[in-house]
Scaffold this motif. Structure first.
Motif, short mmCIF file in Angstrom:
data_model
loop_
_atom_site.label_atom_id
_atom_site.label_comp_id
_atom_site.label_asym_id
_atom_site.label_seq_id
_atom_site.Cartn_x
_atom_site.Cartn_y
_atom_site.Cartn_z
N ASP A 85 101.29 39.23 56.08
CA ASP A 85 102.64 38.67 56.03
C ASP A 85 103.46 39.06 57.26
N ASN A 103 100.70 32.54 50.81
CA ASN A 103 99.50 32.10 50.08
C ASN A 103 98.50 31.53 51.06
N ASN A 105 94.72 29.26 50.81
CA ASN A 105 93.72 28.64 49.94
C ASN A 105 92.99 27.52 50.68
N GLN A 123 104.06 29.47 52.85
CA GLN A 123 105.03 30.44 52.34
C GLN A 123 106.15 29.74 51.60
N SER A 125 106.79 28.98 48.43
CA SER A 125 106.68 28.11 47.26
C SER A 125 107.31 28.82 46.05
N ASN A 139 94.86 36.01 59.47
CA ASN A 139 94.46 35.22 58.30
C ASN A 139 93.00 35.54 58.07
#
Length: 148
Positions: A85, A103, A105, A123, A125, A139
């Motif tokens: 982050d 997040n 995915n 970011q 959400s 990442n």
């Protein structure tokens, strides 16, 4: 040089590793992680990888990692992901926890593939609003599955 076959059930060290883990069952190696990436999207550099032949940075928070060796199945795999982050290598946090955090995915707009994985980092959400794609300093994602 001739190629041959070596058969064994356990790999062991001759003692250079400290601690208690000094051997690993080869079944674990055969069914373990087949691909991993550490991608710095801010600086657009791959800081580490295994079984990756290339990475495409499509846009903020949207990346495709191409496997060096394809997977056996497009659908029979497990993807694990995490994002650090920060956008400045840890000098400060990108978002407050109240904004939904970060997040990562598999991108839902891309068909499963045996040759690559497309991931999305986003970011902010919440229960009533989508987040936006972002670039982070690190990442991390890994693929577990059988190689072809």
């Amino acid at each position: 040089m001739a190629n041959g076959t070596i058969a064994f059930d356990t790999l062991s060290t001759s003692g250079q590793i400290s601690g208690t883990a000094k051997s690993v069952d080869t079944d674990y190696l055969a069914s373990g992680i087949k691909h991993w990436v550490n991608y710095d999207a801010v600086n657009q550099t791959t800081d580490g990888s295994l079984n990756q032949s290339g990475l495409t940075d499509h846009d903020n928070g949207l990346f495709t990692s191409t496997y060096t060796n394809n997977l056996n199945s497009a659908a029979d795999k497990c993807i694990l992901g995490m994002s650090w982050d920060t956008e400045n290598d840890g000098s400060s946090q990108r978002t407050a926890n109240a904004r939904g955090g970060i997040n990562i995915n598999q991108d839902g707009n891309t068909v499963n593939s045996t040759a690559s994985i497309k991931v999305k980092v986003y970011q902010g959400s919440t229960g009533s609003a989508d987040g936006g794609e972002v670039d982070q300093s690190a990442n991390y994602w890994a693929t577990m599955g059988d190689l072809a």
